[in-house]
Design a protein around this motif. Structure first.
Motif, short mmCIF file in Angstrom:
data_model
loop_
_atom_site.label_atom_id
_atom_site.label_comp_id
_atom_site.label_asym_id
_atom_site.label_seq_id
_atom_site.Cartn_x
_atom_site.Cartn_y
_atom_site.Cartn_z
N VAL A 195 0.86 -1.17 0.00
CA VAL A 195 0.00 0.00 0.00
C VAL A 195 0.90 1.22 0.00
N LEU A 196 0.53 2.18 -0.81
CA LEU A 196 1.30 3.42 -0.79
C LEU A 196 1.01 4.16 0.50
N ARG A 197 2.04 4.49 1.21
CA ARG A 197 1.87 5.22 2.47
C ARG A 197 2.59 6.55 2.36
N LEU A 198 1.92 7.59 2.78
CA LEU A 198 2.50 8.93 2.67
C LEU A 198 2.37 9.65 4.00
N TYR A 199 3.31 10.51 4.25
CA TYR A 199 3.28 11.32 5.47
C TYR A 199 2.44 12.56 5.21
N ASP A 200 1.50 12.79 6.11
CA ASP A 200 0.64 13.97 5.98
C ASP A 200 1.08 15.00 7.02
N THR A 201 1.49 16.16 6.55
CA THR A 201 1.98 17.19 7.47
C THR A 201 0.89 17.61 8.46
N ARG A 202 -0.34 17.68 7.99
CA ARG A 202 -1.41 18.16 8.88
C ARG A 202 -1.62 17.22 10.06
N ARG A 203 -1.60 15.94 9.80
CA ARG A 203 -1.83 14.97 10.88
C ARG A 203 -0.54 14.51 11.52
N ARG A 204 0.60 14.90 10.95
CA ARG A 204 1.92 14.54 11.48
C ARG A 204 2.11 13.04 11.61
N GLU A 205 1.60 12.32 10.66
CA GLU A 205 1.73 10.87 10.68
C GLU A 205 1.69 10.32 9.27
N LEU A 452 1.95 17.26 1.52
CA LEU A 452 3.33 16.79 1.41
C LEU A 452 4.25 17.99 1.26
N HIS A 453 5.28 18.02 2.09
CA HIS A 453 6.21 19.16 2.03
C HIS A 453 7.64 18.66 1.88
N ALA A 454 8.30 19.19 0.88
CA ALA A 454 9.68 18.81 0.62
C ALA A 454 10.61 19.71 1.42
N GLY A 455 11.63 19.09 1.99
CA GLY A 455 12.61 19.86 2.76
C GLY A 455 13.39 20.80 1.86
N PRO A 456 14.04 21.79 2.47
CA PRO A 456 14.77 22.77 1.66
C PRO A 456 16.10 22.21 1.14
N VAL A 457 16.58 22.79 0.08
CA VAL A 457 17.94 22.52 -0.40
C VAL A 457 18.83 23.64 0.16
N ARG A 458 19.92 23.23 0.79
CA ARG A 458 20.76 24.23 1.46
C ARG A 458 22.15 24.28 0.82
N LEU A 459 22.72 25.44 0.94
CA LEU A 459 24.09 25.63 0.44
C LEU A 459 24.86 26.30 1.58
N GLY A 460 25.86 25.61 2.06
CA GLY A 460 26.62 26.15 3.19
C GLY A 460 25.78 26.33 4.42
N GLU A 542 6.93 3.02 -2.04
CA GLU A 542 5.59 3.04 -1.44
C GLU A 542 5.63 3.38 0.04
N ASP A 543 6.81 3.32 0.63
CA ASP A 543 6.96 3.69 2.03
C ASP A 543 7.32 5.17 2.10
N ASP A 544 6.34 6.01 1.90
CA ASP A 544 6.53 7.46 1.96
C ASP A 544 7.63 7.94 1.02
#
Ligand SMILES: [Zn+2]
Length: 580
Positions: A195-205, A452-460, A542-544
């Motif tokens: 089963v495709l499982r995704l992390y939901d930011t609103r529910r934090r799970e 779904l929220h993608a983390g930032p790309v950082r430089l230095g 499928e695991d997030d």
């Protein structure tokens, strides 16, 4: 490198809809599926067998429209034929695609299994979070009853976040349609990997993903085109590119919308600084963005609405909010009253003090009227002292940024969206305000099932951003390597984690992509079947959406797996990950 780009484009450009031009504002476009092409309305094919198949398909679809079966489970990767056509005719049909792929139907190969024959897919009565998606249920078969009794544990596996009612059920997962599982275990259970499982930011799970309709709707906050595409943009959009490809590889139709904020303070400021027309600047940078992303093999959205062309929709949404008493006028501007949104703050979970701090740092904070009822109230429509403005019954002005996305998402995807994505910096205030506007206007809750929220790309150690000017551009990275290598590099970390750009790792990714291409070179593009190699890669995705685990698995298996599995690996690496 040119050849590598062509390879990616051929795979990803199944659809060329909703691009620049008049067609981008189409509503209700039925887009051909990435793989499935079945003759239907407009089919050009003439053979009798195919015409009969098309007629049967139309009849089935008509029946489904009368009694829609909602909430598909994902990834029915049964090795059944993808289409109702003979293999010789597959791909020759260019009719309007069915939103429900034929793979949903039990294949003839599974009909010997009792579960397959006796277990109709059921639509769940309720939808949304906590609702149970349809699963293959089998309550009445004697074999199933016997199997339950033998197992001594009749409770069917349920995924977290699903509601439960009624007697214990025997649940057979999507992949149980494969003949081996059906015959070996009449009531095979779903394992978490199926089963495709995704992390939901609103529910934090993390929850099992169950689309509410036949087509998965996905909205991603797009760009404000005033500067060159950097790695931060590319990574965010590639994450959703892989998600769309994954869903489509499982035979699920996806309707993907991504906006273009083509009027904004930052565009106006840049245009004024450079002494160019703001429209010309936006168009130029948008084309550059699309060109960069095309080179990366981006699966373009089905619709790319532009803020400047959706003004009537936005004015209509404001009217709705005023009618519901959730917005008020103030000297030619209109503000949303957060006091009328009882769930305001549920996405970010920030305190009021933190919200105020963030708002004070926003670029357009200075445009807001200090006489608002609440400092957290945000502008739906702003009277502006200068620059482009549109007429409205409140006075000439410009729409608020948050309103744009709500209006476009509601117009192009409906009152409820399965997946809404963007960068993690958009959680507050942008997405928080989107929820407040949309749910208040439509009365439908939740507006979005999965955030779904993608983390930032950082430089230095600092976030890569246009405003800070610390950027690595996609075109510079592509000048030194293949698009496959850049995809491998950007997807080689879980999407929710911050991504630190390191040149050495990018160089290593080029070597890794070249090694993978060498190993898979010459392998035929096989079906993404039920072999162990496929399962391992798909389990990671499928695991997030653990793309980094999937990539490592592809690399390891490509080195060690027997040549017989290379075909499915090659197909996965190219069609889902785009790294080969
Ligand atoms: Zn947005």
């Amino acid at each position: 490198m040119a050849r590598d780009e062509r390879v990616l484009r051929r795979q990803a450009r199944a659809v060329q809809a909703g691009l620049l031009g008049a067609r981008e504002e189409r509503v209700g476009v039925v887009r051909p599926l990435l793989f499935t092409q079945r003759g239907g309305a407009g089919s050009r094919h003439g053979c009798a067998a195919c015409r009969a198949s098309c007629a049967r398909g139309r009849a089935r679809d008509a029946a489904r429209r009368r009694s829609p079966r909602r909430g598909l489970s994902l990834h029915r990767r049964a090795r059944a034929p993808r289409t109702g056509l003979s293999p010789a005719h597959r791909g020759t049909h260019r009719g309007r695609a069915r939103v429900l792929p034929p793979r949903w139907r039990p294949s003839p190969r599974t009909r010997g299994g009792r579960c397959a024959r006796r277990a109709p897919a059921r639509a769940s009565a309720s939808r949304g979070q906590g609702a149970r998606g349809p699963v293959r249920e089998c309550r009445s078969s004697s074999r199933c009853r016997a199997a339950r009794a033998r197992s001594g544990s009749p409770r069917a596996r349920r995924t977290r976040g699903t509601a439960r009612s009624g007697p214990p059920r025997c649940v057979a997962g999507p992949r149980a349609w494969r003949r081996d599982l059906v015959s070996a275990a009449p009531c095979a259970r779903i394992s978490s990997a199926e089963v495709l499982r995704l992390y939901d930011t609103r529910r934090r799970e993390t929850f099992a993903f169950r689309p509410r309709g036949r087509t998965v709707t996905m909205y991603v906050c797009g760009v404000t085109p005033y500067d060159t595409t950097h790695l931060g943009h590319a990574r965010t959009f590639l994450v959703f590119d892989v998600l769309a490809r994954l869903l489509e590889s499982g035979g699920v139709a996806v309707r993907y919308a991504q906006n273009v904020t083509d009027v904004d303070e930052s565009i106006l400021q840049r245009a004024a600084r450079d002494g160019v027309d703001w429209r010309a600047l936006g168009r130029r940078e948008e084309r550059a963005f699309l060109d960069d992303m095309d080179r990366l093999g981006w699966r373009r959205p089905d619709v790319m609405p532009h803020a400047t062309r959706e003004i009537p929709t936005m004015r209509g949404l404001i009217d709705q909010l005023i009618a519901r008493g959730a917005a008020y006028r103030l000297e030619g501007s209109v503000y949303f009253s957060v006091a009328r949104a009882p769930h305001y703050g549920e996405l970010s979970r920030y305190s009021r003090a933190k919200m105020r701090r963030i708002l004070a740092e926003q670029d357009d904070a200075r445009l807001d009227d200090p006489r608002r009822r609440d400092p957290l109230d945000f502008a739906l429509w702003r009277r502006v002292p200068s620059g482009p403005a549109w007429p409205s019954r409140f006075g000439a002005g410009r729409p608020g940024w948050h309103l744009e996305c709500s209006a476009m998402a509601l117009r192009h995807l409906g009152d409820h969206i399965d997946i809404h994505g963007g960068g993690s910096d958009l959680v507050y205030p942008h997405h928080e305000n989107e929820i407040a506007q949309s749910e208040t206007a439509t009365g439908t809750r939740p507006f979005v099932t999965f955030w779904l929220h993608a983390g930032p790309v950082r430089l230095g150690g600092r976030k890569m951003s246009k405003s800070d000017g610390n950027m690595v551009f996609v075109r510079d990275a592509l000048a030194r390597g293949t698009p496959q290598a850049l995809r491998l590099y950007l997807l080689d970390r879980h999407y929710r984690r911050p991504f630190d750009h390191v040149e050495d790792r990018l160089a290593k990714a080029r070597t890794r992509a070249a090694a993978l291409a060498d190993r898979l070179a010459g392998a035929p593009m096989g079906p993404i079947g039920g072999d162990a190699a496929t399962r391992e890669v798909l389990t990671a995705l499928e695991d997030d959406l653990h793309t980094e685990r999937a990539i490592r698995a592809v690399e390891r298996l490509a080195r060690r797996a027997p040549p017989t599995t290379l075909a499915s690996l090659a197909a996965l690496a190219r069609t889902v990950l785009g790294i080969y």
